[in-house]
Design an enzyme around this catalytic site. Structure first.
Site, PDB file in Angstrom:
ATOM      1  N   GLY A   1      -0.464  12.345   3.521  1.00 50.01           N
ATOM      2  CA  GLY A   1      -0.849  12.708   4.275  1.00 50.01           C
ATOM      3  C   GLY A   1      -2.808  13.719   4.584  1.00 50.01           C
ATOM      4  O   GLY A   1      -3.531  14.499   4.382  1.00 50.01           O
TER       5      GLY A   1
ATOM      6  N   LEU B   1       0.965  -1.729  -0.030  1.00 55.09           N
ATOM      7  CA  LEU B   1      -0.193  -0.130  -0.021  1.00 55.09           C
ATOM      8  C   LEU B   1       1.141   0.832   0.272  1.00 55.09           C
ATOM      9  O   LEU B   1       1.535   1.257   1.376  1.00 55.09           O
ATOM     10  CB  LEU B   1      -1.093   0.222   1.572  1.00 55.09           C
TER      11      LEU B   1
ATOM     12  N   TYR C   1      -1.794   0.308  10.829  1.00 53.60           N
ATOM     13  CA  TYR C   1      -3.309  -0.663  10.300  1.00 53.60           C
ATOM     14  C   TYR C   1      -3.959  -1.130  11.901  1.00 53.60           C
ATOM     15  O   TYR C   1      -5.156  -1.516  12.388  1.00 53.60           O
ATOM     16  CB  TYR C   1      -2.335  -2.015   9.793  1.00 53.60           C
TER      17      TYR C   1
ATOM     18  N   PHE D   1      -7.218   0.175  12.361  1.00 52.59           N
ATOM     19  CA  PHE D   1      -8.446  -0.239  11.398  1.00 52.59           C
ATOM     20  C   PHE D   1      -8.777  -1.809  12.470  1.00 52.59           C
ATOM     21  O   PHE D   1      -9.992  -2.531  11.099  1.00 52.59           O
ATOM     22  CB  PHE D   1      -8.774  -0.417  10.305  1.00 52.59           C
TER      23      PHE D   1
ATOM     24  N   GLY E   1      -4.481   6.479   1.987  1.00 51.12           N
ATOM     25  CA  GLY E   1      -3.925   5.591   2.126  1.00 51.12           C
ATOM     26  C   GLY E   1      -5.384   4.854   3.176  1.00 51.12           C
ATOM     27  O   GLY E   1      -5.236   3.975   3.174  1.00 51.12           O
TER      28      GLY E   1
END
Length: 181
Positions: free
Chosen positions: A103, A95, A144, A147, A107
């Site tokens: 920013g 990714l 990560y 999430f 992503g």
């Protein structure tokens, strides 16, 4: 914002891979030299983020593929009632966001799209126990974890997003019920 962007499968005739620069040589090289080959060989799919009005300029990308994970690698709470074998999983292999676009939450946009695609795969094509990712460093691993990704016990930079978490984030759409009176 989302309406201004498209996330689509890499098309080497339409998308300009040569101008992409995320600041990581390995990730740039993959997009520029390897992604097309992996796509053609069915090894990994590369999805690119572009603006509707400038569809050839790649703002970011991610790759998805499958892998097998050994049951012993999973966190203890996910081992119950699973076969004592290698288990199918999805892998977010890469990714990356172009330096000029970093920013801007691109992503996040790409990661959510990858999760949505895996949810669709689970429901419509193939079962997997979750989505796995190798984070390059603790800062990326923290991204990560926001999430719901869980670090694996033996390697905190190898993370898993369990199938249940993915499916809960993308509930099945119910078909509209038409009634005639």
């Amino acid at each position: 914002m989302a309406g201004d962007f498209i996330i689509t499968l890499l098309d080497v005739d339409r998308h300009d891979r040569s101008a992409f620069d995320c600041g990581e040589t390995e990730l740039n090289r993959y997009l520029q030299m390897t992604a097309r080959q992996h796509l053609q060989k069915g090894i990994a799919n590369t999805y690119v983020l572009v603006r509707r009005e400038e569809p050839s300029k790649i703002l970011g990308y991610f790759t998805l593929s499958f892998l097998q994970v050994d049951l012993t690698e999973l966190p203890a709470q996910y081992r119950n009632k699973l076969p004592k074998t290698s288990l199918p999983a999805a892998k977010l292999g890469r990714l990356a966001i172009d330096r000029k676009c970093q920013g801007n939450n691109y992503g996040r946009l790409l990661l959510v799209d990858a999760m949505r695609r895996v949810a669709g795969t689970i429901r419509n094509a193939a079962g997997v126990i979750g989505l796995f990712v190798d984070a390059k460093n603790p800062h990326v691993a923290a991204f990560y974890r926001k999430f719901g990704f869980i670090p694996l016990e033996e390697n905190p930079l190898f993370l898993m997003l369990p199938q249940q978490t993915i499916l809960a984030a993308f509930p099945e759409r119910k078909a509209a019920h038409n009634s005639s009176t």
